[in-house]
Design a protein around this motif. Sequence first.
Motif, PDB file in Angstrom:
ATOM      1  N   ALA A 245       0.852  -1.181   0.000  1.00  0.00           N
ATOM      2  CA  ALA A 245       0.000   0.000   0.000  1.00  0.00           C
ATOM      3  C   ALA A 245       0.891   1.234   0.000  1.00  0.00           C
ATOM      4  CB  ALA A 245      -0.936   0.006   1.222  1.00  0.00           C
ATOM      5  N   HIS A 246       0.290   2.356  -0.345  1.00  0.00           N
ATOM      6  CA  HIS A 246       1.055   3.602  -0.368  1.00  0.00           C
ATOM      7  C   HIS A 246       1.487   4.021   1.035  1.00  0.00           C
ATOM      8  CE1 HIS A 246       2.170   7.741  -1.111  1.00  0.00           C
ATOM      9  NE2 HIS A 246       1.204   8.160  -0.321  1.00  0.00           N
ATOM     10  N   LYS A 247       0.643   3.757   2.017  1.00  0.00           N
ATOM     11  CA  LYS A 247       0.933   4.182   3.386  1.00  0.00           C
ATOM     12  C   LYS A 247       1.078   2.966   4.289  1.00  0.00           C
ATOM     13  CE  LYS A 247      -2.369   5.890   5.942  1.00  0.00           C
ATOM     14  NZ  LYS A 247      -3.380   6.785   6.529  1.00  0.00           N
ATOM     15  N   LEU A 248       2.129   2.954   5.083  1.00  0.00           N
ATOM     16  CA  LEU A 248       2.313   1.947   6.120  1.00  0.00           C
ATOM     17  C   LEU A 248       1.938   2.588   7.449  1.00  0.00           C
ATOM     18  CD1 LEU A 248       5.116  -0.623   6.515  1.00  0.00           C
ATOM     19  CD2 LEU A 248       4.516   0.785   8.467  1.00  0.00           C
ATOM     20  N   GLU A 249       1.021   1.977   8.138  1.00  0.00           N
ATOM     21  CA  GLU A 249       0.468   2.577   9.340  1.00  0.00           C
ATOM     22  C   GLU A 249       0.485   1.580  10.483  1.00  0.00           C
ATOM     23  OE1 GLU A 249      -3.448   5.264  10.525  1.00  0.00           O
ATOM     24  OE2 GLU A 249      -3.423   4.066   8.689  1.00  0.00           O
ATOM     25  N   ILE A 250       0.996   2.019  11.637  1.00  0.00           N
ATOM     26  CA  ILE A 250       1.000   1.224  12.864  1.00  0.00           C
ATOM     27  C   ILE A 250       0.322   2.061  13.947  1.00  0.00           C
ATOM     28  CG2 ILE A 250       2.404   0.052  14.590  1.00  0.00           C
ATOM     29  CD1 ILE A 250       4.549  -0.327  12.494  1.00  0.00           C
ATOM     30  N   PRO A 251      -0.834   1.653  14.446  1.00  0.00           N
ATOM     31  CA  PRO A 251      -1.564   2.491  15.416  1.00  0.00           C
ATOM     32  C   PRO A 251      -0.789   2.722  16.705  1.00  0.00           C
ATOM     33  CG  PRO A 251      -2.983   0.771  14.515  1.00  0.00           C
ATOM     34  CD  PRO A 251      -1.591   0.451  14.095  1.00  0.00           C
ATOM     35  N   SER A 252      -0.143   1.707  17.222  1.00  0.00           N
ATOM     36  CA  SER A 252       0.572   1.828  18.494  1.00  0.00           C
ATOM     37  C   SER A 252       1.891   1.066  18.389  1.00  0.00           C
ATOM     38  CB  SER A 252      -0.281   1.274  19.639  1.00  0.00           C
ATOM     39  OG  SER A 252       0.408   1.375  20.875  1.00  0.00           O
ATOM     40  N   LEU A 253       2.989   1.792  18.450  1.00  0.00           N
ATOM     41  CA  LEU A 253       4.302   1.185  18.280  1.00  0.00           C
ATOM     42  C   LEU A 253       4.684   0.339  19.493  1.00  0.00           C
ATOM     43  CD1 LEU A 253       6.387   4.060  16.675  1.00  0.00           C
ATOM     44  CD2 LEU A 253       5.878   1.839  15.646  1.00  0.00           C
ATOM     45  N   LYS A 254       5.340  -0.771  19.189  1.00  0.00           N
ATOM     46  CA  LYS A 254       5.947  -1.605  20.212  1.00  0.00           C
ATOM     47  C   LYS A 254       7.462  -1.582  20.037  1.00  0.00           C
ATOM     48  CE  LYS A 254       1.985  -4.742  20.141  1.00  0.00           C
ATOM     49  NZ  LYS A 254       1.528  -6.141  19.909  1.00  0.00           N
ATOM     50  N   VAL A 255       8.151  -2.054  21.044  1.00  0.00           N
ATOM     51  CA  VAL A 255       9.615  -2.084  20.951  1.00  0.00           C
ATOM     52  C   VAL A 255      10.054  -3.004  19.814  1.00  0.00           C
ATOM     53  CG1 VAL A 255      11.727  -2.629  22.211  1.00  0.00           C
ATOM     54  CG2 VAL A 255       9.808  -1.581  23.408  1.00  0.00           C
ATOM     55  N   THR A 256       9.276  -4.054  19.564  1.00  0.00           N
ATOM     56  CA  THR A 256       9.628  -4.985  18.480  1.00  0.00           C
ATOM     57  C   THR A 256       9.387  -4.400  17.097  1.00  0.00           C
ATOM     58  OG1 THR A 256       7.412  -5.958  18.681  1.00  0.00           O
ATOM     59  CG2 THR A 256       9.209  -7.013  19.909  1.00  0.00           C
ATOM     60  N   ASP A 257       8.724  -3.256  17.019  1.00  0.00           N
ATOM     61  CA  ASP A 257       8.500  -2.609  15.715  1.00  0.00           C
ATOM     62  C   ASP A 257       9.698  -1.801  15.246  1.00  0.00           C
ATOM     63  OD1 ASP A 257       5.922  -3.610  15.423  1.00  0.00           O
ATOM     64  OD2 ASP A 257       5.060  -1.991  16.621  1.00  0.00           O
ATOM     65  N   ALA A 258      10.733  -1.704  16.068  1.00  0.00           N
ATOM     66  CA  ALA A 258      11.931  -0.963  15.673  1.00  0.00           C
ATOM     67  C   ALA A 258      12.717  -1.774  14.647  1.00  0.00           C
ATOM     68  CB  ALA A 258      12.794  -0.665  16.894  1.00  0.00           C
ATOM     69  N   GLY A 259      13.250  -1.096  13.652  1.00  0.00           N
ATOM     70  CA  GLY A 259      14.038  -1.771  12.630  1.00  0.00           C
ATOM     71  C   GLY A 259      14.073  -0.977  11.349  1.00  0.00           C
ATOM     72  N   ILE A 260      14.443  -1.650  10.271  1.00  0.00           N
ATOM     73  CA  ILE A 260      14.585  -1.010   8.969  1.00  0.00           C
ATOM     74  C   ILE A 260      13.335  -1.295   8.144  1.00  0.00           C
ATOM     75  CG2 ILE A 260      15.907  -0.957   6.825  1.00  0.00           C
ATOM     76  CD1 ILE A 260      18.376  -1.667   8.396  1.00  0.00           C
ATOM     77  N   TYR A 261      12.706  -0.225   7.671  1.00  0.00           N
ATOM     78  CA  TYR A 261      11.549  -0.312   6.800  1.00  0.00           C
ATOM     79  C   TYR A 261      11.976   0.088   5.386  1.00  0.00           C
ATOM     80  CZ  TYR A 261       8.584  -0.773  10.937  1.00  0.00           C
ATOM     81  OH  TYR A 261       7.994  -1.208  12.103  1.00  0.00           O
ATOM     82  N   GLN A 262      11.619  -0.759   4.418  1.00  0.00           N
ATOM     83  CA  GLN A 262      11.987  -0.514   3.029  1.00  0.00           C
ATOM     84  C   GLN A 262      10.739  -0.423   2.169  1.00  0.00           C
ATOM     85  OE1 GLN A 262      15.152  -3.861   2.974  1.00  0.00           O
ATOM     86  NE2 GLN A 262      15.739  -2.513   1.278  1.00  0.00           N
ATOM     87  N   CYS A 263      10.798   0.493   1.220  1.00  0.00           N
ATOM     88  CA  CYS A 263       9.730   0.650   0.248  1.00  0.00           C
ATOM     89  C   CYS A 263      10.270   0.278  -1.133  1.00  0.00           C
ATOM     90  CB  CYS A 263       9.196   2.082   0.250  1.00  0.00           C
ATOM     91  SG  CYS A 263       8.135   2.470  -1.156  1.00  0.00           S
TER      92      CYS A 263
END
Length: 805
Positions: free
Chosen positions: A365-383
């Motif tokens: 999708a055009h937008k990546l959305e996470i309503p509530s971040l967790k510590v495990t959501d940290a990292g490298i995001y690639q498009c």
Amino acid sequence: MTKIYRFLKLAGRLTDSFIKLAGRLTDYVMSIRFTREPESRVVPPGDRVFFNCRTNTGQDEEIYWLHNGHQLDPSKRSDVRISNGQLSIKIRTAKRHRERQTGSYQCVGGFENMLLMSNPAQLTVAYLDRFPNTVESNEVEGNEGNNILLTCTPPASDPPPIIQWFKETKLLNLTDKYELISNKNLFIRNISQSDAGTYACQASNHLTGESVLSPSVHNLTVQSADELHKPRLLYEPESSYHPQLGSDLVIPCSASGSPKPTIFWTHHAFNAPPTFLNGSDGLLQLVGVSMNSSGEYTCQIFNGRGRRILRKTLITVFEKPVASISSFRNDPHREGDPLELYCNTQGFPAPKISWMFNGKKRMTAHKLEIPSLKVTDAGIYQCFAENEVGISSTAVLVRVVPNMMNTTQITTDAPRSRKGILYPPSAPNVTQLSEDSASLSWSMPNITQDIQFFKVQYRDLGTKDDPLKSSWYTVDGNIDPPIRSFEVVGLIQNHVYRFRIAVVIDNDNTVGPVSKRFHLKESTEKGPAVIPQLLHILPLSTSSLSVQWTVPKVINADEQGSVEGYFIYFRDSLSAGPYSKITIFGPGTHSHVIENLKQGRRFDIKVRAFNVHGVGPFSPVQYARTLAPETKTKKEVVTAAVEAREPEDEDATLYLIIGCCLGVLVIILISVCSAVTIIKRRKMAKKYSETNAAIHNKYQDTSLQISGLQYQTEQDEYPQVCTRPTGHVIDSQFQMTYDSGDLETSFSVNDQSYGGDNSISSQGSTALAQDSSRNLTMRMNTLMNHPDYLGSVEDEVKKFSRKLL
């Protein structure tokens, strides 16, 4: 209280220290990059291919490989080896095995939970097919001094085949006279009698070492220049071409005649008048095509002999995608905060977008959305952005700072609704558009509450020398829920402002945080003078349109003004109301998807560029229509009918109860009526049975016996077999009925009732009574065919009654 205060202060210092440490780690992690990436390969069967992958993280790096999106396991495949990040594959010779080896290969490298994925490399096996089945001989005629084009349709091959031409059996050397067009067609200039003969093309694959000769040959006949002839078309351009941005393109248009035809080209670009092009010898040569090269091209041929030939072709320039990631929140993020990442792409056709998180596929999708971040959501995001031309990717690191302690925030002014706490929009980002206007952009957390509209408020803080604060102003007009940008006009130069966004949710409202101080600077510089050109507006669904535009290159960019973004204006063509506006930041973004549109409606769309000094002129307006809703199938209609029967609210439930009660009442009434009818029928049946019994007893009386002679006379007068008015045949089984329904009598006679000589049987009075009844039945059936049927029936009944008495 003092101890609690000290503890909170210490926790705040620890949090700040953690954020600084995370920032240092980010500087190291963001330097992760591939020093060696896999590249696409074409290899012959039986060869071994190597893919290399390495990052700059050193010896502790973690590397694994993917084939068509699935992780490779060398222990399960004997043809695969992985050593020090290098992948080697032994290509099978059997075709069925090779098909399982080809495809996309990617490597994932990094350390721990900071992994980066490479762009895919394609592996294909070299091959060369045979020429397609065509006619064996193609007759070509041309006049002396003309230019001739001989076509060649090469077979399927990977890599593309090398084409060579033969005249008779001699290989042609390419010179100024003989030129290879589009790496396959032979162009012969200024033909003469010596050029007549047979020509054929040959395809070769340098990896497999195979060569195949075309079964189709061209027989060239050269006519004298003195023989006048109207122009004849030898080769016409294809209907469309799709060159890549920056590549070269040659399109031939060949004809022959006497005198020699004149061939020239015209270019009709989008929203521009046609221009004439110089096509040398009928060849349209485009060097380093740009987006302005797109459009319709017309080849015009004539030689003054009264015939003119026009052929059109469409050129659409494809552009390799370029991706970038943007966000309205600064890194690092705190645990529990929402995250919105936007993948901004440029390229044509519109690229397909996919997101990766630490080397694993996340969403498309055009937008990546996470309503509530967790510590495990940290990292490298690639498009990743991919279209028919190629693929590109970009990466961003997301840091999540964990909460050191849980604290309860007590707010007295926080508005609440029936569904809980209202979440306000973010503080707006402010960009100066002109000397009296600014653009605001904001974001919203991922909430399920119904957003009705937004409002923009601003406050004038005066100048630096005269800091007079005004009250908050509210801009007129409501902003639709899907829009996240707005232009505020009527501001004063050199004044300082603050902005904030208010949102109305479920008939309640809340105001977001205030923006930073914004100084509307005075400048003598101008806004951009460039005029964007809309290329394509493609309907993607019933509620979205993809807009593609380009910007022509300018000679002096300083005089024209720099471009920092674009405004997309759109409105419903039927409404003819004010335009809605979308703000696109970045001069390199030339595409956007407009969503939340009405289905099957036509929209007016235009684009303009802007920078901090102002806005540029509008592009010409173009029109596009969203897709109409699909016709429902029978299954969908049944489903909709079932859903329609389900009560959606309290009123529907009440109507359902009333309907059920009425149905039960109707069933009870029908049951009562049925019972009454059955009882009446039984009483009538009993009455009919008593009447039949009385008549039968009467016929048993011996005084009513009739002589055999009378029976013989009656039988002769009325035959044994007769026909009713209804068409039914009455034989030895006789039946008498009265249509009035008051009386029904039936009799049965067997073969023993009378003998062969029509004598009276031994049964006596019973047989005589039955014979009399039969005679009456036959007489009445005969009279029923008479016109005076009713009167005759009455007379016969009276006669029969007198006989009985």
